[in-house]
Structures are given as C-alpha cells and as structure tokens.
Design a protein around this motif. Structure first.
Motif, PDB file in Angstrom:
ATOM      1  N   VAL A   1      16.766   1.878  24.806  1.00 60.02           N
ATOM      2  CA  VAL A   1      17.107   0.799  23.897  1.00 60.02           C
ATOM      3  C   VAL A   1      18.017   1.323  22.795  1.00 60.02           C
ATOM      4  N   SER A   2      19.115   0.632  22.561  1.00 61.12           N
ATOM      5  CA  SER A   2      19.989   0.955  21.441  1.00 61.12           C
ATOM      6  C   SER A   2      20.213  -0.301  20.611  1.00 61.12           C
ATOM      7  N   GLY A   3      20.376  -0.113  19.313  1.00 62.59           N
ATOM      8  CA  GLY A   3      20.601  -1.242  18.426  1.00 62.59           C
ATOM      9  C   GLY A   3      19.333  -1.899  17.910  1.00 62.59           C
ATOM     10  N   ASP A   4      18.169  -1.431  18.304  1.00 64.15           N
ATOM     11  CA  ASP A   4      16.895  -1.944  17.826  1.00 64.15           C
ATOM     12  C   ASP A   4      15.861  -0.849  18.031  1.00 64.15           C
ATOM     13  N   SER A   5      14.759  -0.958  17.331  1.00 69.91           N
ATOM     14  CA  SER A   5      13.681  -0.003  17.497  1.00 69.91           C
ATOM     15  C   SER A   5      12.542  -0.646  18.277  1.00 69.91           C
ATOM     16  N   ILE A   6      12.015   0.085  19.251  1.00 70.64           N
ATOM     17  CA  ILE A   6      10.907  -0.468  20.030  1.00 70.64           C
ATOM     18  C   ILE A   6       9.621  -0.547  19.195  1.00 70.64           C
ATOM     19  N   THR A   7       9.660   0.003  17.984  1.00 72.47           N
ATOM     20  CA  THR A   7       8.497  -0.094  17.109  1.00 72.47           C
ATOM     21  C   THR A   7       8.555  -1.334  16.221  1.00 72.47           C
ATOM     22  N   SER A   8       9.635  -2.103  16.302  1.00 66.44           N
ATOM     23  CA  SER A   8       9.697  -3.335  15.515  1.00 66.44           C
ATOM     24  C   SER A   8       8.673  -4.319  16.048  1.00 66.44           C
ATOM     25  N   GLY A   9       8.140  -5.113  15.186  1.00 60.69           N
ATOM     26  CA  GLY A   9       6.990  -5.938  15.555  1.00 60.69           C
ATOM     27  C   GLY A   9       7.316  -7.280  16.158  1.00 60.69           C
ATOM     28  N   ASN A  10       8.588  -7.585  16.339  1.00 61.56           N
ATOM     29  CA  ASN A  10       8.936  -8.948  16.739  1.00 61.56           C
ATOM     30  C   ASN A  10       9.100  -9.166  18.236  1.00 61.56           C
ATOM     31  N   TYR A  11       9.038  -8.117  19.005  1.00 59.54           N
ATOM     32  CA  TYR A  11       9.424  -8.233  20.406  1.00 59.54           C
ATOM     33  C   TYR A  11       8.427  -7.607  21.362  1.00 59.54           C
ATOM     34  N   PHE A  12       8.380  -8.182  22.562  1.00 58.09           N
ATOM     35  CA  PHE A  12       7.746  -7.550  23.700  1.00 58.09           C
ATOM     36  C   PHE A  12       8.838  -6.859  24.508  1.00 58.09           C
ATOM     37  N   TRP A  13       8.591  -5.658  24.942  1.00 56.72           N
ATOM     38  CA  TRP A  13       9.533  -4.914  25.772  1.00 56.72           C
ATOM     39  C   TRP A  13       9.101  -5.114  27.223  1.00 56.72           C
ATOM     40  N   THR A  14       9.997  -5.673  28.008  1.00 63.11           N
ATOM     41  CA  THR A  14       9.630  -6.389  29.227  1.00 63.11           C
ATOM     42  C   THR A  14      10.276  -5.802  30.465  1.00 63.11           C
ATOM     43  N   TRP A  15       9.538  -5.882  31.584  1.00 64.77           N
ATOM     44  CA  TRP A  15      10.091  -5.566  32.894  1.00 64.77           C
ATOM     45  C   TRP A  15      10.017  -6.818  33.773  1.00 64.77           C
ATOM     46  N   ILE A  16      11.092  -7.060  34.495  1.00 65.25           N
ATOM     47  CA  ILE A  16      11.238  -8.196  35.407  1.00 65.25           C
ATOM     48  C   ILE A  16      11.921  -7.664  36.652  1.00 65.25           C
ATOM     49  N   ARG A  17      11.591  -8.200  37.802  1.00 67.86           N
ATOM     50  CA  ARG A  17      12.265  -7.761  39.021  1.00 67.86           C
ATOM     51  C   ARG A  17      12.729  -8.956  39.832  1.00 67.86           C
ATOM     52  N   GLN A  18      13.633  -8.654  40.758  1.00 65.91           N
ATOM     53  CA  GLN A  18      14.221  -9.684  41.608  1.00 65.91           C
ATOM     54  C   GLN A  18      14.483  -9.088  42.978  1.00 65.91           C
ATOM     55  N   ALA A  19      13.680  -9.475  43.948  1.00 65.18           N
ATOM     56  CA  ALA A  19      13.882  -9.015  45.316  1.00 65.18           C
ATOM     57  C   ALA A  19      15.198  -9.591  45.851  1.00 65.18           C
ATOM     58  N   PRO A  20      15.816  -8.936  46.804  1.00 66.03           N
ATOM     59  CA  PRO A  20      17.105  -9.397  47.331  1.00 66.03           C
ATOM     60  C   PRO A  20      17.060 -10.847  47.781  1.00 66.03           C
ATOM     61  N   GLY A  21      17.932 -11.660  47.205  1.00 67.38           N
ATOM     62  CA  GLY A  21      18.012 -13.064  47.572  1.00 67.38           C
ATOM     63  C   GLY A  21      16.871 -13.934  47.062  1.00 67.38           C
ATOM     64  N   LYS A  22      16.025 -13.372  46.202  1.00 67.50           N
ATOM     65  CA  LYS A  22      14.851 -14.096  45.705  1.00 67.50           C
ATOM     66  C   LYS A  22      14.959 -14.376  44.214  1.00 67.50           C
ATOM     67  N   GLY A  23      13.909 -14.976  43.676  1.00 66.76           N
ATOM     68  CA  GLY A  23      13.898 -15.332  42.270  1.00 66.76           C
ATOM     69  C   GLY A  23      13.380 -14.228  41.371  1.00 66.76           C
ATOM     70  N   LEU A  24      13.295 -14.550  40.094  1.00 65.70           N
ATOM     71  CA  LEU A  24      12.839 -13.595  39.087  1.00 65.70           C
ATOM     72  C   LEU A  24      11.310 -13.537  39.079  1.00 65.70           C
ATOM     73  N   GLU A  25      10.794 -12.326  38.942  1.00 62.31           N
ATOM     74  CA  GLU A  25       9.351 -12.130  38.864  1.00 62.31           C
ATOM     75  C   GLU A  25       9.027 -11.282  37.635  1.00 62.31           C
ATOM     76  N   TRP A  26       8.218 -11.823  36.744  1.00 66.53           N
ATOM     77  CA  TRP A  26       7.774 -11.063  35.585  1.00 66.53           C
ATOM     78  C   TRP A  26       6.820  -9.963  36.033  1.00 66.53           C
TER      79      TRP A  26
END
Lengths: 110, 120
Positions: B24-49
């Motif tokens: 992460v650049s431009g923000d600190s992961i220790t800031s309290g306003n955000y969730f740091w998130t992972w999402i994936r997308q299988a080939p030809g499929k939709g988004l999965e949290w």
C-alpha cells in the motif's frame, strides 16, 4: 447470509436507457448501502455508484442508482447509452461482517 | 494518490499454499477508516469476496473459505497478506487487493490484480 441476484445479461441500443436490477435474498436492502462497480475486460472494477445513489467524481450523470424496499432490490440505471458503457456491472452490499457481490450483469450496447 | 499492488507467485501446485501480498502506498494500513480487502475472480466468472482485515488485526472471512484462509497485516512494510491453504484448480483466479471504506463498505481503491494458477 444473503445473496444479491442480478440478470446475467442485458442489451440495449446507443442512446437508450437500461436498468440493471440487484435483488437481495434476505434482510432489508435499505439496511446496508449498495455499491455498483463497472469492470471492462482485463481491468480492475471501478465504482459508478456508491451509498445507493451517489456518483463518484468523474462518473457522468447518465449513471444513477436507487433502492426499492418493496422489491428489496437496488437498481443501476444508465441513460443515453454509449458504446463505452459496454462492460460488466456488479452490485455489492454488506451484512454481518460479510461483503457480498452480485453475480454480475454483462451490458451489451449494440 | 492511494495505490495498491499485489505480488506473489503466479503458479501454485495443488494442495500447496497460495500466498500473496499487497503493498500500500499513499495511505497507512494502520488508519482506522478502512478494511484491507482481498477479492478474487475466476476466469470468466464474477467477483468473490475473500475477506478483509481491520487496522486492529481483526479479520473477517468468507465462510466458504474460512477454514483455509488467513489474512494478516505487516505494519512495518505497510502491506497486508493473504494465505490460502490446500489449494485446488478451483482456486485459480485473478486476486485483487482493495481498500474498503469501513463506514459504508464502498471499495474505493483496487489493485491491478494478480493471476494465480493452480496446476501441477
């Protein structure tokens, strides 16, 4: 938890208006904000609507969002369609520490 | 300007562990306003949290992946990481890291995505 159901695909002609629905399976659609993301092939998604009906700066006012508690759904409406609007669109919401995406809708502008 | 960038192996063997990091650049992961998130997308499929982690280190996971998943913070390097064990071909996806605004759960910054293929 809940699911968000979108039509698999929609198509419309340039200049026309299209509406994409996003139906929440359980719980109140108004209880958590709904976002809409646009994804063009090979790219990361970008936000077109956040907090049900807010447009980020840079998104044209042809894009609008709404929620309907009677049908427990959210909608994305795109007016004055342009060929550049052709993309996949995903709704997203949240509940009980789970972030949920709709299955996505492929918009074809033909 | 906040930027996120995924890094890690592009090929993982079945039954092994998939590990990715997000710088992460431009923000600190220790800031309290955000969730740091992972999402994936299988080939030809939709988004999965996949899951996210708060600055406190509290993480929330997709129930379907919870038993195989760990998300962690590395505050010294301002990055967060994903570890997914016992992978199969079904885990082949583009993995995105993202920043989620905690109050409204809007995802306002996305990484470019990293393709991870599970194959022997």
């Amino acid at each position: 938890n809940f699911m968000l159901t979108q039509p698999h695909s929609v198509s419309e002609s340039p200049g026309k208006t299209v509406t994409i629905s996003c139906t929440r399976s359980s719980g109140d659609v108004a209880s958590n904000y709904v976002q809409w993301y646009q994804q063009r092939p090979g790219n990361s998604p970008t936000t077109v609507i956040y907090e049900d009906n807010q447009r980020p700066s840079g998104v044209p006012d042809r894009f609008s969002g709404s929620i309907d508690r009677s049908s427990n759904s959210a909608s994305l409406t795109i007016s004055g369609l342009k060929t550049e609007d052709e993309a996949d669109y995903y709704c997203q919401s949240y509940d009980n520490n789970d972030q949920v995406f709709g299955g996505g809708t492929k918009l074809t502008v033909l | 300007q906040v930027q996120l960038r995924e890094s890690g192996p592009g090929l993982v063997k079945p039954s092994q562990t998939l590990s990715l990091s997000c710088s992460v650049s431009g923000d600190s992961i220790t800031s309290g306003n955000y969730f740091w998130t992972w999402i994936r997308q299988a080939p030809g499929k939709g988004l999965e949290w996949i899951g996210f982690i708060f600055h406190s280190g509290t993480a929330y996971y997709n129930p379907s992946l919870r038993s195989r998943l760990n998300i962690s913070l590395d505050t010294s390097k301002n990055r967060f990481s994903l570890s997914l064990t016992s992978v199969t071909a079904a885990d082949t996806s583009v993995y995105f890291c993202a920043r989620t605004y905690a109050v409204t759960t809007r995802i306002d910054v996305w990484g470019q995505g990293a393709l991870v293929t599970v194959s022997s």
